[in-house]
Design an enzyme around this catalytic site. Structure first.
Site, PDB file in Angstrom:
ATOM      1  N   SER A  61      -0.951  -1.157   2.741  1.00 57.90           N
ATOM      2  CA  SER A  61       0.356  -1.469   3.321  1.00 57.90           C
ATOM      3  C   SER A  61       0.441  -2.974   3.517  1.00 57.90           C
ATOM      4  O   SER A  61      -0.595  -3.647   3.586  1.00 57.90           O
ATOM      5  CB  SER A  61       0.479  -0.789   4.697  1.00 57.90           C
ATOM      6  OG  SER A  61       1.607  -1.271   5.402  1.00 57.90           O
ATOM      7  N   TYR A  64      -2.024   0.416  13.728  1.00 58.79           N
ATOM      8  CA  TYR A  64      -1.782   0.626  12.296  1.00 58.79           C
ATOM      9  C   TYR A  64      -2.255  -0.563  11.452  1.00 58.79           C
ATOM     10  O   TYR A  64      -2.870  -0.380  10.408  1.00 58.79           O
ATOM     11  CB  TYR A  64      -0.293   0.900  12.074  1.00 58.79           C
ATOM     12  CG  TYR A  64       0.057   1.282  10.650  1.00 58.79           C
ATOM     13  CD1 TYR A  64      -0.552   2.367  10.014  1.00 58.79           C
ATOM     14  CD2 TYR A  64       1.024   0.570   9.936  1.00 58.79           C
ATOM     15  CE1 TYR A  64      -0.218   2.717   8.707  1.00 58.79           C
ATOM     16  CE2 TYR A  64       1.366   0.914   8.640  1.00 58.79           C
ATOM     17  CZ  TYR A  64       0.746   1.995   8.030  1.00 58.79           C
ATOM     18  OH  TYR A  64       1.077   2.339   6.730  1.00 58.79           O
TER      19      TYR A  64
HETATM   20  P1  NAP Z   1       4.719  10.706   4.848  1.00 53.03           P
HETATM   21  O1  NAP Z   1       5.968  11.149   4.151  1.00 53.03           O
HETATM   22  O2  NAP Z   1       4.618  10.955   6.320  1.00 53.03           O
HETATM   23  O3  NAP Z   1       3.460  11.325   4.101  1.00 53.03           O
HETATM   24  C1  NAP Z   1       2.166  11.264   4.648  1.00 53.03           C
HETATM   25  C2  NAP Z   1       1.290  12.238   3.882  1.00 53.03           C
HETATM   26  O4  NAP Z   1      -0.069  12.115   4.366  1.00 53.03           O
HETATM   27  C3  NAP Z   1       1.706  13.684   4.076  1.00 53.03           C
HETATM   28  O5  NAP Z   1       1.655  14.346   2.846  1.00 53.03           O
HETATM   29  C4  NAP Z   1       0.644  14.237   5.027  1.00 53.03           C
HETATM   30  O6  NAP Z   1       0.409  15.608   4.741  1.00 53.03           O
HETATM   31  C5  NAP Z   1      -0.568  13.409   4.597  1.00 53.03           C
HETATM   32  N1  NAP Z   1      -1.617  13.384   5.617  1.00 53.03           N
HETATM   33  C6  NAP Z   1      -1.594  12.784   6.836  1.00 53.03           C
HETATM   34  N2  NAP Z   1      -2.749  13.022   7.486  1.00 53.03           N
HETATM   35  C7  NAP Z   1      -3.504  13.791   6.660  1.00 53.03           C
HETATM   36  C8  NAP Z   1      -4.789  14.387   6.769  1.00 53.03           C
HETATM   37  N3  NAP Z   1      -5.529  14.238   7.891  1.00 53.03           N
HETATM   38  N4  NAP Z   1      -5.276  15.101   5.729  1.00 53.03           N
HETATM   39  C9  NAP Z   1      -4.529  15.250   4.608  1.00 53.03           C
HETATM   40  N5  NAP Z   1      -3.302  14.731   4.444  1.00 53.03           N
HETATM   41  C10 NAP Z   1      -2.802  14.016   5.466  1.00 53.03           C
HETATM   42  O7  NAP Z   1       4.535   9.118   4.686  1.00 53.03           O
HETATM   43  P2  NAP Z   1       4.358   8.191   3.368  1.00 53.03           P
HETATM   44  O8  NAP Z   1       5.195   7.008   3.600  1.00 53.03           O
HETATM   45  O9  NAP Z   1       4.530   8.961   2.123  1.00 53.03           O
HETATM   46  O10 NAP Z   1       2.839   7.733   3.567  1.00 53.03           O
HETATM   47  C11 NAP Z   1       1.876   7.787   2.530  1.00 53.03           C
HETATM   48  C12 NAP Z   1       0.953   6.584   2.649  1.00 53.03           C
HETATM   49  O11 NAP Z   1       1.702   5.390   2.445  1.00 53.03           O
HETATM   50  C13 NAP Z   1       0.264   6.431   4.009  1.00 53.03           C
HETATM   51  O12 NAP Z   1      -1.076   6.025   3.808  1.00 53.03           O
HETATM   52  C14 NAP Z   1       1.056   5.307   4.662  1.00 53.03           C
HETATM   53  O13 NAP Z   1       0.293   4.620   5.624  1.00 53.03           O
HETATM   54  C15 NAP Z   1       1.377   4.454   3.457  1.00 53.03           C
HETATM   55  N6  NAP Z   1       2.493   3.529   3.603  1.00 53.03           N
HETATM   56  C16 NAP Z   1       3.741   3.959   3.906  1.00 53.03           C
HETATM   57  C17 NAP Z   1       4.772   3.045   4.047  1.00 53.03           C
HETATM   58  C18 NAP Z   1       6.168   3.457   4.393  1.00 53.03           C
HETATM   59  O14 NAP Z   1       6.971   2.598   4.801  1.00 53.03           O
HETATM   60  N7  NAP Z   1       6.548   4.709   4.256  1.00 53.03           N
HETATM   61  C19 NAP Z   1       4.523   1.680   3.851  1.00 53.03           C
HETATM   62  C20 NAP Z   1       3.240   1.276   3.536  1.00 53.03           C
HETATM   63  C21 NAP Z   1       2.235   2.200   3.402  1.00 53.03           C
HETATM   64  P3  NAP Z   1       0.160  16.771   5.829  1.00 53.03           P
HETATM   65  O15 NAP Z   1       0.834  16.345   7.098  1.00 53.03           O
HETATM   66  O16 NAP Z   1       0.756  17.978   5.179  1.00 53.03           O
HETATM   67  O17 NAP Z   1      -1.325  16.846   5.936  1.00 53.03           O
END
Ligand code: NAP
Length: 247
Positions: free
Chosen positions: A132, A145
């Protein structure tokens, strides 16, 4: 060993992970996706023609059971994770910090360690860590975070050193604001508060990040894309976002 190249995607039940499952399937990979919410995960995998296996990346037994069912692994996308809360260090919530460290850092290590032998075995492995901009910047209230994403970045850098001379590429993708369930999870289900994060600007989509992942892993085998920092044009820094200017 099956001929089709296999990509493993953690956190495939929503957001960037779900988009990556669809995109890498379209690129011709067989996909094994994991997440805790198995029903949500199956909705994604069934329409994409991918395999769903329950996975909690923070639980070593779950990671081992998952990885035993992976026939081969050419690409590992360490995507599972996210943020919980926005709190000053002086007011930190222990459980938020513990959960963020366990999913974004410890889980990334467990998955990588378990699949490294398979990634190496095919002579053309690739680890993609979803970091990120929080891994390269800090902001008040964000230390829980930003510290985990700085740690994930240190792991990406260290992996590249430790895998020197081995046929495994390491890429980190560092997105800015992407509209997914990220903010809903961060604000404990408060959809109104989550919506405000993206108000008056155009955030990245999960497909934008899946596109970056697909591009990085389809470069020729001798090309390692170390890092990609990807922001919406309206976001100059984590907390500096131009709103209501048509961007
Ligand atoms: P999201 O829609 O909330 O998706 C998060 C995913 O992670 C879900 O599929 C969730 O699945 C899974 N997850 C969380 N804890 C887990 C665990 N203990 N075991 C297995 N799966 C787990 O958010 P997203 O934006 O797609 O996030 C994906 C990645 O991108 C993350 O690493 C986040 O930090 C990063 N990111 C996001 C942004 C943003 O602005 N959205 C920016 C930079 C980086 P379950 O709950 O079904 O387990």
């Amino acid at each position: 060993m099956p001929e089709e190249r296999v990509a493993v995607v953690t956190g495939g039940s929503s957001g960037i992970g779900a988009a990556t499952v669809r995109r890498l399937r379209a690129e011709g990979f067989a996909i094994v996706a994991g997440a805790r919410r198995i029903d949500r995960l199956r909705e994604v995998t069934e329409s994409a023609g991918a395999t769903a296996i329950a996975l909690d990346v923070t639980d070593r037994a779950s990671v081992e059971a998952f990885c035993e069912q992976v026939p081969r692994c050419d690409v590992l996308v360490n995507n599972a994770g996210g943020a919980l809360g926005v709190e000053l260090i002086a007011e930190s919530d222990d459980e938020h910090w513990r959960t963020m460290w366990e999913s974004n850092v410890f889980g990334l290590m467990l998955m990588t360690r378990a699949l490294l032998p398979k990634l190496e075995a095919n002579g053309n492995g690739h680890i993609v860590n979803i970091g990120s901009i929080a891994g390269i910047e800090t902001y008040a209230g964000g230390a829980g975070y930003t510290s985990v994403k700085h740690a994930a970045r240190a792991i990406s850098h260290t992996l590249r050193l430790e895998l020197s001379g081995k046929p495994v590429r390491v890429t980190e993708i560092d997105p800015g604001l992407v509209e997914t369930e990220f903010s809903i999870v961060r604000f404990d289900g408060d959809e109104e508060r989550a919506k405000k994060v993206y108000e008056g600007m155009t955030p990245l989509t999960a497909d934008d990040i899946a596109d970056c992942i697909a591009w990085a892993i389809t470069r020729p085998r001798h090309v390692n894309i170390d890092e990609m920092v990807v922001r919406p044009i309206a976001q100059a820094r984590a907390t500096i976002v131009a709103r209501n200017v048509g961007l």
